[in-house]
Enzyme design. Sequence first.
Site, mmCIF file in Angstrom:
data_model
loop_
_atom_site.group_PDB
_atom_site.id
_atom_site.type_symbol
_atom_site.label_atom_id
_atom_site.label_comp_id
_atom_site.label_asym_id
_atom_site.label_seq_id
_atom_site.Cartn_x
_atom_site.Cartn_y
_atom_site.Cartn_z
ATOM 1 N N SER A 1 -1.220 2.403 8.736
ATOM 2 C CA SER A 1 -2.178 3.349 9.314
ATOM 3 C C SER A 1 -1.956 4.759 8.799
ATOM 4 O O SER A 1 -0.838 5.152 8.500
ATOM 5 C CB SER A 1 -2.067 3.371 10.834
ATOM 6 N N GLU B 1 -6.849 3.898 19.040
ATOM 7 C CA GLU B 1 -7.558 4.913 18.235
ATOM 8 C C GLU B 1 -9.032 5.012 18.688
ATOM 9 O O GLU B 1 -9.564 6.102 18.869
ATOM 10 C CB GLU B 1 -7.455 4.491 16.768
ATOM 11 N N HIS C 1 -2.980 -0.562 17.954
ATOM 12 C CA HIS C 1 -3.056 0.816 17.473
ATOM 13 C C HIS C 1 -4.520 1.206 17.233
ATOM 14 O O HIS C 1 -4.977 2.265 17.671
ATOM 15 C CB HIS C 1 -2.241 0.957 16.178
ATOM 16 N N LYS D 1 -0.757 -3.430 14.998
ATOM 17 C CA LYS D 1 -1.739 -2.578 14.304
ATOM 18 C C LYS D 1 -3.110 -2.683 14.982
ATOM 19 O O LYS D 1 -3.840 -1.698 15.109
ATOM 20 C CB LYS D 1 -1.829 -2.978 12.821
HETATM 21 P P1 NBP Z 1 -11.576 -2.144 1.136
HETATM 22 O O1 NBP Z 1 -11.362 -2.699 2.484
HETATM 23 O O2 NBP Z 1 -12.904 -1.563 0.826
HETATM 24 O O3 NBP Z 1 -11.264 -3.318 0.063
HETATM 25 C C1 NBP Z 1 -11.436 -3.068 -1.289
HETATM 26 C C2 NBP Z 1 -10.602 -3.996 -2.141
HETATM 27 O O4 NBP Z 1 -10.920 -5.356 -1.862
HETATM 28 C C3 NBP Z 1 -10.903 -3.768 -3.618
HETATM 29 O O5 NBP Z 1 -9.739 -3.957 -4.347
HETATM 30 C C4 NBP Z 1 -11.911 -4.858 -3.894
HETATM 31 O O6 NBP Z 1 -11.989 -5.217 -5.243
HETATM 32 C C5 NBP Z 1 -11.333 -5.979 -3.091
HETATM 33 N N1 NBP Z 1 -12.304 -7.048 -2.882
HETATM 34 C C6 NBP Z 1 -13.431 -7.092 -2.132
HETATM 35 BR BR1 NBP Z 1 -14.117 -5.697 -1.154
HETATM 36 N N2 NBP Z 1 -14.077 -8.254 -2.193
HETATM 37 C C7 NBP Z 1 -13.330 -9.004 -3.024
HETATM 38 C C8 NBP Z 1 -13.468 -10.326 -3.492
HETATM 39 N N3 NBP Z 1 -14.470 -11.109 -3.087
HETATM 40 N N4 NBP Z 1 -12.540 -10.793 -4.357
HETATM 41 C C9 NBP Z 1 -11.516 -10.011 -4.759
HETATM 42 N N5 NBP Z 1 -11.312 -8.734 -4.341
HETATM 43 C C10 NBP Z 1 -12.216 -8.239 -3.481
HETATM 44 O O7 NBP Z 1 -10.472 -1.089 0.722
HETATM 45 P P2 NBP Z 1 -9.575 -0.074 1.570
HETATM 46 O O8 NBP Z 1 -10.432 0.803 2.432
HETATM 47 O O9 NBP Z 1 -8.648 0.524 0.594
HETATM 48 O O10 NBP Z 1 -8.753 -1.018 2.548
HETATM 49 C C11 NBP Z 1 -7.870 -2.032 2.098
HETATM 50 C C12 NBP Z 1 -7.344 -2.754 3.329
HETATM 51 O O11 NBP Z 1 -6.634 -1.809 4.143
HETATM 52 C C13 NBP Z 1 -8.436 -3.335 4.225
HETATM 53 O O12 NBP Z 1 -7.979 -4.502 4.838
HETATM 54 C C14 NBP Z 1 -8.641 -2.256 5.271
HETATM 55 O O13 NBP Z 1 -9.160 -2.770 6.493
HETATM 56 C C15 NBP Z 1 -7.224 -1.741 5.444
HETATM 57 N N6 NBP Z 1 -7.111 -0.356 5.912
HETATM 58 C C16 NBP Z 1 -7.998 0.590 5.511
HETATM 59 C C17 NBP Z 1 -7.838 1.898 5.943
HETATM 60 C C18 NBP Z 1 -8.788 3.001 5.512
HETATM 61 O O14 NBP Z 1 -8.675 4.099 6.056
HETATM 62 N N7 NBP Z 1 -9.677 2.765 4.555
HETATM 63 C C19 NBP Z 1 -6.771 2.224 6.785
HETATM 64 C C20 NBP Z 1 -5.862 1.227 7.143
HETATM 65 C C21 NBP Z 1 -6.043 -0.064 6.697
HETATM 66 P P3 NBP Z 1 -13.167 -4.602 -6.184
HETATM 67 O O15 NBP Z 1 -12.699 -3.226 -6.541
HETATM 68 O O16 NBP Z 1 -13.200 -5.512 -7.308
HETATM 69 O O17 NBP Z 1 -14.419 -4.600 -5.353
#
Ligand code: NBP
Length: 481
Positions: A128, A189, A185, A182
């Site tokens: 987080s 939030e 959490h 998480k």
């Molecule tokens: P996203 O949740 O948007 O995921 C993007 C990633 O997933 C990219 O690498 C993308 O590849 C890959 N992906 C997807 Br979408 N579909 C796919 C598929 N069918 N096959 C293979 N790869 C695939 O990114 P994020 O916001 O960085 O979050 C990553 C994780 O962390 C998630 O589980 C999210 O819930 C969690 N999280 C996010 C935050 C936040 O603030 N954003 C905070 C805490 C946790 P591509 O580039 O080829 O599309």
Amino acid sequence: MKANIGLIGLAVMGQNLVLNINDNGFKVAVYNRTTEKTDEFLTGPAKGTEIVGTYSIEDLVQKLETPRIVMLMVKAGTVVDHYIEQLVLLLDAGDIIIDGGNSLFTDTDRRTKALKEKGLLYIGTGVSGGEEGARHGPSIMPGGHPDAWNRVKPVLQAISAKVDGQPCCEWVGYGGAGHYVKMIHNGIEYGDMQIICEAYQLMSEGLGLSADEISSIFAEWNSAELSSYLVEITANILAYKDEDGSPLLDKILDTAGQKGTGKWTGINALDLGIPLTLIGESVFARCLSAMKDERINASQKLPKPVNRFEGNRQEALETIRNALYASKIISYAQGFRLMREAAKEYGWTLNYGKIALMWRGGCIIRSAFLNDIKQAYDSNPDLENLLLADFFVDAMRQAEPGWRKAVILSIELGIPAPAFSSALAFYDGYRTARLPANLLQAQRDYFGAHSYERTDRPRGEFFHTDWTGHGGKTASSTYNV
Ligand code: NBP
């Protein structure tokens, strides 16, 4: 030289975590499905670093020292299973897979067990702090196969946030425990954000304060017991001006999105039979906000009370501050109570003081208040409910009169405050020794022969009454769901 860790998924979280891991002296190999993103990353933010790009999962695995550590930072759900299926074919016994996304804890439980059968060690960890946290130190909540912990601990603790020199990253428990914590959490939030929104609406619509005035009030509140990241950014958001000099906030459409972790928390609370009213209201408030067209229509047909605020503004502000603080205490008390029940249900030994410490830095709900929670659990690790800790008994006693007035104000003015008011209703119920559930049991027995216990007989003895004089003598089973 081989890389210490591999990371799959170069979206916002993955990229920033990789840079953070690299800064901490570990060599990272990266892979992303869309190769252009890998190239953009390597020639952009990762330029000049030791980070190694790869263009196939096979290549990524080959570039890792053994036993290998591969971290997934991808969209939760089937994408995680898809990568695990590929990795299983390439990894050896003793290798570790870490899922750092927001996976559902039951999925993590299933994956931990399935990979254990194959000799692989699985970790499901909450991360987080958003983009900023991932880059400079997030809160990290790992669970899964305990044998993997010592191996990944140096990396995860190095990249995590620190509070008073202690890492905001500790082992949570077996299977889905890390992702469960998480999830809680994230639910908290949702609650923190909702109560801040209710305070904002009472100040703007109720007291008629401007965005700049409300910004100053939140900034002031941020220096005392409400000091937190979310209050701090709220003050900044309210002060932010659009190009024409007016508050940008006033131009943002009032329909909230959600990705599901708040909903999962609510569903789990219903499954375990624990009242989690504030988080539940927060999820529903987002759902209601999304019904924009229906609300516009209703606003024209259903008149609002004509009452206007006529009291003392300074006093009213103090009551809103009390409502915010007391509701926050209720929300955390409910969330920690749910974790306690989950630990019992799923066989985890959760350390609530350590969980509070993990949330103290790096993450979105970080706040001074988490110190008070940590201290409450440090002095009594078996505390049944946070509301029963001396510190919070006193805090509630002080905040209650103002909180009640703020809820009355919202009712009089017709301004919705679902979290403030339902938290108060919960509080009133929680501290009531005798609730009207006697009538409820009588009703159940009247129409469904569900039976009841009596106050003048031992618990566990059940009675059925033929209320109408023409019912049968057969009672229903006395199971509880
Ligand atoms: P996203 O949740 O948007 O995921 C993007 C990633 O997933 C990219 O690498 C993308 O590849 C890959 N992906 C997807 Br979408 N579909 C796919 C598929 N069918 N096959 C293979 N790869 C695939 O990114 P994020 O916001 O960085 O979050 C990553 C994780 O962390 C998630 O589980 C999210 O819930 C969690 N999280 C996010 C935050 C936040 O603030 N954003 C905070 C805490 C946790 P591509 O580039 O080829 O599309």
